[in-house]
Every structure is written in C-alpha cells, then in structure tokens.
Design an enzyme around this catalytic site. Structure first.
Site, PDB file in Angstrom:
ATOM      1  N   HIS A 110     -52.594  18.874 -31.181  1.00 12.17           N
ATOM      2  CA  HIS A 110     -52.021  20.037 -30.512  1.00 12.17           C
ATOM      3  C   HIS A 110     -52.842  20.516 -29.320  1.00 12.17           C
ATOM      4  O   HIS A 110     -54.056  20.395 -29.274  1.00 12.17           O
ATOM      5  CB  HIS A 110     -51.831  21.220 -31.480  1.00 12.17           C
ATOM      6  CG  HIS A 110     -52.726  21.210 -32.667  1.00 12.17           C
ATOM      7  ND1 HIS A 110     -52.256  21.317 -33.950  1.00 12.17           N
ATOM      8  CD2 HIS A 110     -54.066  21.059 -32.786  1.00 12.17           C
ATOM      9  CE1 HIS A 110     -53.264  21.250 -34.794  1.00 12.17           C
ATOM     10  NE2 HIS A 110     -54.366  21.099 -34.122  1.00 12.17           N
TER      11      HIS A 110
ATOM     12  N   GLU B 259       0.835  -1.198   0.000  1.00 11.32           N
ATOM     13  CA  GLU B 259       0.000   0.000   0.000  1.00 11.32           C
ATOM     14  C   GLU B 259       0.873   1.253   0.000  1.00 11.32           C
ATOM     15  O   GLU B 259       2.003   1.254   0.509  1.00 11.32           O
ATOM     16  CB  GLU B 259      -0.915   0.005   1.222  1.00 11.32           C
ATOM     17  CG  GLU B 259      -1.919  -1.131   1.244  1.00 11.32           C
ATOM     18  CD  GLU B 259      -2.845  -1.122   0.035  1.00 11.32           C
ATOM     19  OE1 GLU B 259      -3.269  -0.011  -0.374  1.00 11.32           O
ATOM     20  OE2 GLU B 259      -3.125  -2.201  -0.513  1.00 11.32           O
TER      21      GLU B 259
END
Length: 483
Positions: free
Chosen positions: A356, A148
């Site tokens: 519409h 690590e």
C-alpha cells in the site's frame, strides 16, 4: 467525421477502420494486398506500414471515384508482378469495421463455384436511401446493373437490395471494364459499379451473394455511426468469448478489443476494459472498474480497480484496488501490488508484496520480500534515472525513501522512517533517522485551555506522572514492517 484525422484512422474495438479492412482482406491469404490512398495520404500510408508492412500502398490521383481507385490499384499490382495480374481480385471498402474474413471467403467461394466475371456482396435493408440499388434480371436473378441512388429512377429507388461496395472481379474483366468507364453521371465520378454493365454487355455472368447480416457490411460516415458499430462489434466480441467459457457479469459495461485473448474460466466484472494485446489466463478475475492495455495476466490472478499498461502479472498474483501499473511492470507469481501503489519499469519477484501507498519505479525486488507502506524508490536525480535493487526475503520498513542507485541485500531489514542512501548488506539492518526526544508537558504549556491540554492533564493525573522524562534509543529489528 468533422475531424483532422482521416476517417479510416478512427478506431473501434482496438483497431482503426483501415486495420479492420486489412485484417479481413489478409484473412483470405491473398497473393497481394493493396491499399489505395488519397485523403490524408501520409497518415494513412503510415498506418498501412504499421498494420501490415507487406501491403502495397497505391496513390490515387485527382480523378474521383471508386472506379479510379480500383483502376490505379490494379495498375500498381500489374507493375508489382511485372505483367498483367490474373485471377480473382477482391475489392473492399475501408470503412466497414464488422466485415470479416469468413464473409469474404464465402463471396470468393461463390465467385469460383459459379464461374462469375463479377460477384457482388449485397444485403437487404429497410431504408436504402443513399445506397446503390441492385437491379436483377427477371427469371435468372442475375445482376443487370448497380445504379447509384442519385442516378436511380423512382422505380429503382423502391428496391431494398443494396450494393455493399464489396466485389470479386475477374482481373481481365476488371481491367478492360475500367478502361471503358467514364465520369458521365450525377456525381462526376468513375463508378466501379459500371464494370457490372460492361461485363453484362459482354455476356459474362454477374451474380450477387446476399448477406443476411446488414450490420456486418455497414459503412461508417460519422461519429454517431462509429459509436453504433463500435458497440455492436463489442457485443459480438463479448458474445464470442462467453460462448468460449468466459464469464462477463455485465456486458453493458464491459469492453474488450478484438485482439484481446481470454482463456476459459476468466471472469470479467463490471466496468472492465481490456485493450490492445492484453492476454488473460484461466481462472483470473478482472475488475470491477479496471482498464488494462497490452497486459498479460497469469492464471488465477485478481486485478481490482486497476489501470495498467505494458505489464505482466504472474499467476495467482493480486493487484489493487486503486493500483497503477505503468509500462515495464512485472509482478511474479503470487506477488502483490496493493492499494494506491504505482509501479514503473519494476520487476517484483514471486511472492513479494508492495501492499500500500508506495511508488516503485526503476526497481528490482527479489522473491518473498515485503515493502512497507509509503515506501518510495527515488529513481531520478533530475538528469538520469537510477535503479534500486532489493534482494529476496528482505523487509523494507514503512515510510522508507530509497535513494537510487542503492541495493538492499537478501534477508536485510530497514527501519521505519529511514532514508536509505547507502547499500544495506545481506542480513543487515539499515537505519537512517534522527533520535526521538519527548518534551514533557509541552501541550499544557503551549496550548492551554484546549481539549488536548485538558485530556493530557487528566491522563497525567490518572497515571500519577509528574514531569517524568523518558527516552528510548533502541530500534526493534522488525520495526515498521507492514503487510
């Protein structure tokens, strides 16, 4: 992540980070799939259940570290099978969204082919700060140890080959190795990587498989990284679809989730976002500026500037611009949902049109019908929702209010401006409006000196009309239809 939400529940490409990890693991067709949870346990466990109910949820205790996570996971699997698990055990991280099943498959294949005790997936990066370093044996190139960053020497920190936290272990080696792991390190954690040193001490082979695609194994630790990896995942997703015959006009503004399905000859215009389980058939055009979530789009359909979810759009149908498809919308083949139309829980038959300025909610419309502009299905009485039914080849006039529950029969017409509160039989004309009355000369008397009054006076002089009165009680059967 600086978030109330656990890191692994943040999402890119339509999946949580955990979802990506589980998908990659499940791609191996493993005998068992376990997810070790700790932070945000209940939320993470719920996501496991949602993504893959067959997966085993394992709780990690207060002992920190990847080694402890692997240890409790293996113990839970042992208990699950009623003995000691044997064979290869794959261990992955849950914050690596670009990791895929193919990469894991190559790792497992190398593990079996070489007869390894441990096989680790590694990659080479320009800046290895913060990562565990791969320390190799001179001559053989086998892995001696994984160190690590905080525990590495200055010399080891010069190494650019890093651990990706993705491993394949022999189950017995993993079990015995974890039993020997301590927390004697800079972070006070049980490191899974210490099993490498254990296997080496036993003289067992430990080898690495290097991926030349560092991004595919890159982890996510903050929202900046999440954004960067999300953009890369989207780029790869679009690249895959373009190679499969999909046209993406502007990849920079187009976002497609990983579970979306696209057929050859689909065209995606700029500003398109396709999410969830959306499926688009060949020849369809989506966009520009369209967002669809869990929507099925039929072959040859066009969807323009539309927001839709949990809906079905038939083959050859037309939607938009500026349409809003809410859940439960089903538009039949060659149907139309036009400009400024909102639909919800509505079945609109083949060839029918809502062109519409309308709201169609909790409604069924048959085939070949036309709904005039500004029509509203009034489905809610303040307590319950009710349904409107319009038959096939019907014509609903403009500015109609249909008060549900109500039915307009096959071939029926309704006049413009009507409020339909009673059923209209098949072939009938429904009319519900006050009689028109014209008050002659009103503008000149009530608005003298205005431009309107001057124009009216001039028109009356030109037409030679002097205080005549006209009324008309007739209603044309096609009055108010729009298309």
């Amino acid at each position: 992540m600086k978030s109330a939400r656990p890191k692994v529940l943040h999402a890119v490409g339509g999946r949580t980070l955990l979802g990506h990890a589980m998908a990659a693991g499940r791609a191996l067709a493993p005998q068992h799939l376990a997810v070790v949870v700790r932070h945000g346990r209940d939320l993470v466990a719920a996501e496991v259940e949602r993504v893959d109910p067959q997966a085993l949820v394992v709780d990690q205790d207060d002992v920190p570290g990847t080694g402890r996570a692997a240890q409790v996971g293996l113990a839970a699997l042992d208990a699950h099978v009623g003995g000691e698990l044997t064979g290869a055990v794959v261990v992955t991280a849950s914050d690596v969204p670009l990791l895929d099943g193919a990469t894991l498959g190559q790792l497992v294949a190398a593990h079996h082919a070489d007869g390894n005790a441990v096989t680790v997936l590694t990659t080479v990066v320009e800046d290895a700060t913060g990562y565990g370093r791969i320390v190799r044996e001179d001559g053989t190139g086998d892995v001696l140890a994984i160190v690590e960053h905080k525990d590495a020497t200055d010399e080891q920190r010069q190494v650019r080959e890093i651990n990706t936290s993705i491993f394949v272990f022999d189950a017995d080696v993993l079990r015995r190795g974890l039993a020997s792991v301590t927390q004697d390190n800079a972070q006070g954690e049980m490191y899974l990587t210490d099993v490498v040193a254990f296997a080496r001490a036993e003289g067992r082979p430990v080898r690495a498989v290097i991926t030349d695609d560092p991004t595919s194994v890159e982890g996510t630790n903050d929202r900046l990284a999440l954004s960067v990896l999300g953009a890369e995942l989207n780029r790869r997703t679009l690249e895959r679809w373009m190679l499969e015959g999909v046209t993406v006009v502007d990849p920079g503004s187009t976002w497609v989730d990983v579970d979306v399905e696209l057929a050859p000859d689909v065209t995606l215009l700029p500003g398109t976002q396709l999410h969830g389980a959306t499926k688009v058939e060949g020849g369809a055009t989506i966009g520009p500026d369209t967002t669809l979530t869990d929507v099925e789009v039929g072959a040859g359909a066009t969807v323009v500037r539309t927001h839709g979810s949990l809906s079905v759009i038939g083959a050859g149908a037309s939607v938009g611009p500026f349409a809003y498809l809410r859940p439960g919308t089903v538009l039949g083949d060659k149907g139309k949902i036009g400009t400024f139309v909102e639909t919800k829980n509505a079945e609109i038959g083949a060839g029918s049109k809502v062109p519409h300025l309308s709201y169609i909610g909790d409604a069924t419309i048959g085939e070949g019908s036309n709904i005039g502009a500004a029509t509203v299905t009034l489905n809610y009485d303040g307590v319950n929702k009710h349904r409107t039914t319009i038959g096939s080849h019907a014509k609903v006039g403009g500015d109609n209010m249909l008060v549900a529950p109500v039915t307009v029969g096959d071939g029926a017409y309704t006049a413009a401006g009507s409020v339909i509160t009673r059923d209209v039989p098949a072939g009938a004309l429904g009319v519900s409006r006050a009689q028109q009355r014209n008050v002659e000369g009103w503008v000149e008397r009530k608005r003298p000196g205005t431009a309107a009054a001057d124009a009216a006076a001039a028109a009356r002089r030109a037409e030679g009309q002097h205080n005549s009165t006209t009324t008309d009680d007739g209603v044309a059967p096609t009055e108010g239809s729009s298309n």
